[in-house]
Write a protein that holds these residues in place. Structure first.
Motif, PDB file in Angstrom:
ATOM      1  N   SER A   1      -9.758 -10.188  -7.159  1.00  0.00           N
ATOM      2  CA  SER A   1      -9.273  -9.229  -8.136  1.00  0.00           C
ATOM      3  C   SER A   1      -7.774  -9.131  -7.944  1.00  0.00           C
ATOM      4  O   SER A   1      -7.242  -9.546  -6.923  1.00  0.00           O
ATOM      5  N   THR A   2      -7.115  -8.569  -8.920  1.00  0.00           N
ATOM      6  CA  THR A   2      -5.665  -8.430  -8.826  1.00  0.00           C
ATOM      7  C   THR A   2      -5.280  -7.587  -7.622  1.00  0.00           C
ATOM      8  O   THR A   2      -4.409  -7.968  -6.837  1.00  0.00           O
ATOM      9  N   ALA A   3      -5.931  -6.441  -7.457  1.00  0.00           N
ATOM     10  CA  ALA A   3      -5.596  -5.564  -6.329  1.00  0.00           C
ATOM     11  C   ALA A   3      -5.809  -6.276  -4.996  1.00  0.00           C
ATOM     12  O   ALA A   3      -4.985  -6.167  -4.083  1.00  0.00           O
ATOM     13  N   ASN A   4      -6.890  -7.013  -4.877  1.00  0.00           N
ATOM     14  CA  ASN A   4      -7.171  -7.751  -3.651  1.00  0.00           C
ATOM     15  C   ASN A   4      -6.104  -8.807  -3.394  1.00  0.00           C
ATOM     16  O   ASN A   4      -5.622  -8.962  -2.267  1.00  0.00           O
ATOM     17  N   SER A   5      -5.703  -9.516  -4.441  1.00  0.00           N
ATOM     18  CA  SER A   5      -4.659 -10.535  -4.298  1.00  0.00           C
ATOM     19  C   SER A   5      -3.320  -9.922  -3.908  1.00  0.00           C
ATOM     20  O   SER A   5      -2.598 -10.471  -3.086  1.00  0.00           O
ATOM     21  N   VAL A   6      -2.994  -8.785  -4.505  1.00  0.00           N
ATOM     22  CA  VAL A   6      -1.745  -8.104  -4.157  1.00  0.00           C
ATOM     23  C   VAL A   6      -1.795  -7.648  -2.700  1.00  0.00           C
ATOM     24  O   VAL A   6      -0.864  -7.877  -1.927  1.00  0.00           O
ATOM     25  N   LEU A   7      -2.900  -7.035  -2.311  1.00  0.00           N
ATOM     26  CA  LEU A   7      -3.042  -6.516  -0.955  1.00  0.00           C
ATOM     27  C   LEU A   7      -2.863  -7.604   0.094  1.00  0.00           C
ATOM     28  O   LEU A   7      -2.128  -7.431   1.065  1.00  0.00           O
ATOM     29  N   HIS A   8      -3.506  -8.727  -0.119  1.00  0.00           N
ATOM     30  CA  HIS A   8      -3.500  -9.761   0.910  1.00  0.00           C
ATOM     31  C   HIS A   8      -2.251 -10.634   0.927  1.00  0.00           C
ATOM     32  O   HIS A   8      -2.054 -11.388   1.862  1.00  0.00           O
ATOM     33  N   GLY A   9      -1.389 -10.495  -0.067  1.00  0.00           N
ATOM     34  CA  GLY A   9      -0.168 -11.290  -0.065  1.00  0.00           C
ATOM     35  C   GLY A   9       1.098 -10.473   0.093  1.00  0.00           C
ATOM     36  O   GLY A   9       2.192 -11.027   0.137  1.00  0.00           O
ATOM     37  N   ALA A  10       0.955  -9.158   0.197  1.00  0.00           N
ATOM     38  CA  ALA A  10       2.133  -8.287   0.220  1.00  0.00           C
ATOM     39  C   ALA A  10       2.722  -8.151   1.621  1.00  0.00           C
ATOM     40  O   ALA A  10       1.994  -8.097   2.602  1.00  0.00           O
ATOM     41  N   LYS A  11       4.041  -8.073   1.671  1.00  0.00           N
ATOM     42  CA  LYS A  11       4.761  -7.785   2.912  1.00  0.00           C
ATOM     43  C   LYS A  11       4.946  -6.279   3.071  1.00  0.00           C
ATOM     44  O   LYS A  11       5.298  -5.803   4.129  1.00  0.00           O
ATOM     45  N   GLN A  12       4.715  -5.542   1.992  1.00  0.00           N
ATOM     46  CA  GLN A  12       4.908  -4.103   1.953  1.00  0.00           C
ATOM     47  C   GLN A  12       3.566  -3.388   2.142  1.00  0.00           C
ATOM     48  O   GLN A  12       2.507  -3.997   2.038  1.00  0.00           O
ATOM     49  N   ASP A  13       3.652  -2.077   2.375  1.00  0.00           N
ATOM     50  CA  ASP A  13       2.435  -1.261   2.346  1.00  0.00           C
ATOM     51  C   ASP A  13       1.893  -1.306   0.932  1.00  0.00           C
ATOM     52  O   ASP A  13       2.656  -1.377  -0.040  1.00  0.00           O
ATOM     53  N   VAL A  14       0.569  -1.255   0.808  1.00  0.00           N
ATOM     54  CA  VAL A  14      -0.087  -1.247  -0.501  1.00  0.00           C
ATOM     55  C   VAL A  14      -1.051  -0.076  -0.537  1.00  0.00           C
ATOM     56  O   VAL A  14      -1.863   0.097   0.376  1.00  0.00           O
ATOM     57  N   LEU A  15      -0.941   0.702  -1.594  1.00  0.00           N
ATOM     58  CA  LEU A  15      -1.896   1.785  -1.831  1.00  0.00           C
ATOM     59  C   LEU A  15      -2.758   1.363  -3.017  1.00  0.00           C
ATOM     60  O   LEU A  15      -2.252   1.242  -4.133  1.00  0.00           O
ATOM     61  N   ALA A  16      -4.034   1.114  -2.755  1.00  0.00           N
ATOM     62  CA  ALA A  16      -4.977   0.768  -3.808  1.00  0.00           C
ATOM     63  C   ALA A  16      -5.679   2.041  -4.218  1.00  0.00           C
ATOM     64  O   ALA A  16      -6.443   2.619  -3.470  1.00  0.00           O
ATOM     65  N   VAL A  17      -5.392   2.492  -5.430  1.00  0.00           N
ATOM     66  CA  VAL A  17      -5.929   3.749  -5.948  1.00  0.00           C
ATOM     67  C   VAL A  17      -7.205   3.439  -6.713  1.00  0.00           C
ATOM     68  O   VAL A  17      -7.173   2.692  -7.693  1.00  0.00           O
ATOM     69  N   LYS A  18      -8.305   4.028  -6.268  1.00  0.00           N
ATOM     70  CA  LYS A  18      -9.583   3.804  -6.948  1.00  0.00           C
ATOM     71  C   LYS A  18      -9.543   4.467  -8.310  1.00  0.00           C
ATOM     72  O   LYS A  18      -9.241   5.639  -8.436  1.00  0.00           O
ATOM     73  N   MET A  19      -9.874   3.676  -9.314  1.00  0.00           N
ATOM     74  CA  MET A  19      -9.870   4.171 -10.696  1.00  0.00           C
ATOM     75  C   MET A  19     -11.152   4.954 -10.929  1.00  0.00           C
ATOM     76  O   MET A  19     -12.195   4.598 -10.417  1.00  0.00           O
ATOM     77  N   ALA A  20     -11.029   6.010 -11.714  1.00  0.00           N
ATOM     78  CA  ALA A  20     -12.196   6.860 -11.972  1.00  0.00           C
ATOM     79  C   ALA A  20     -13.202   6.160 -12.851  1.00  0.00           C
ATOM     80  O   ALA A  20     -12.973   5.264 -13.546  1.00  0.00           O
TER      81      ALA A  20
END
Length: 141
Positions: free
Chosen positions: A122-141
């Motif tokens: 998923s996009t969020a998963n791809s961003v999380l695993h490739g980021a050098k920065q902290d990532v906040l994944a906000v669960k959508m309602a």
């Protein structure tokens, strides 16, 4: 807790983004710390035909996204010069922009899928695993 000075907020204008934006606004000590990004895919595929649509269609999506993101920025008192609309692979473009602007946090929405859908990516998963920065994944309602 670390105070974030440059927060990149990935907005999907075609999804329920308000919860993601509100979470980013609650973290920011100043609205000028927020930067909004929407990534337009270079082509779109429609199922069941799997036909590639690009060119003018992508340009129209990009134009609409720009108007929408600028409107979101204005309504939330985020400087409109901090609105970004790259075209490309979503995760790659978010990583590149976060690095270029020296972001210290990326905020992105996630649908919280698991199992097979998570393995497929998923996009969020791809961003999380490739980021050098902290990532906040906000669960959508």
């Amino acid at each position: 807790m670390k105070k974030y000075q440059r927060i990149l907020v990935a907005i999907d204008i075609y999804s329920e983004y308000d919860h993601v934006l509100q979470r980013a606004l609650s973290i920011a000590t100043n609205k000028s710390h927020l930067h909004l990004v929407f990534v337009t895919l270079p082509s779109t595929y429609f199922q069941p035909y799997i036909s590639d649509v690009g060119g003018e269609y992508v340009a129209e999506i990009h134009k609409q996204a720009k108007l929408c993101l600028q409107d979101i920025a204005t309504k939330n008192h985020i400087p409109t010069k901090q609105v970004y609309l790259p075209i490309g692979n979503t995760a790659d473009e978010i990583h590149t922009l976060a690095d270029e602007m020296h972001a210290d946090l990326i905020v992105i929405g996630t649908h919280g899928r698991s199992g097979v859908k998570l393995l497929l990516g998923s996009t969020a998963n791809s961003v999380l695993h490739g980021a050098k920065q902290d990532v906040l994944a906000v669960k959508m309602a």
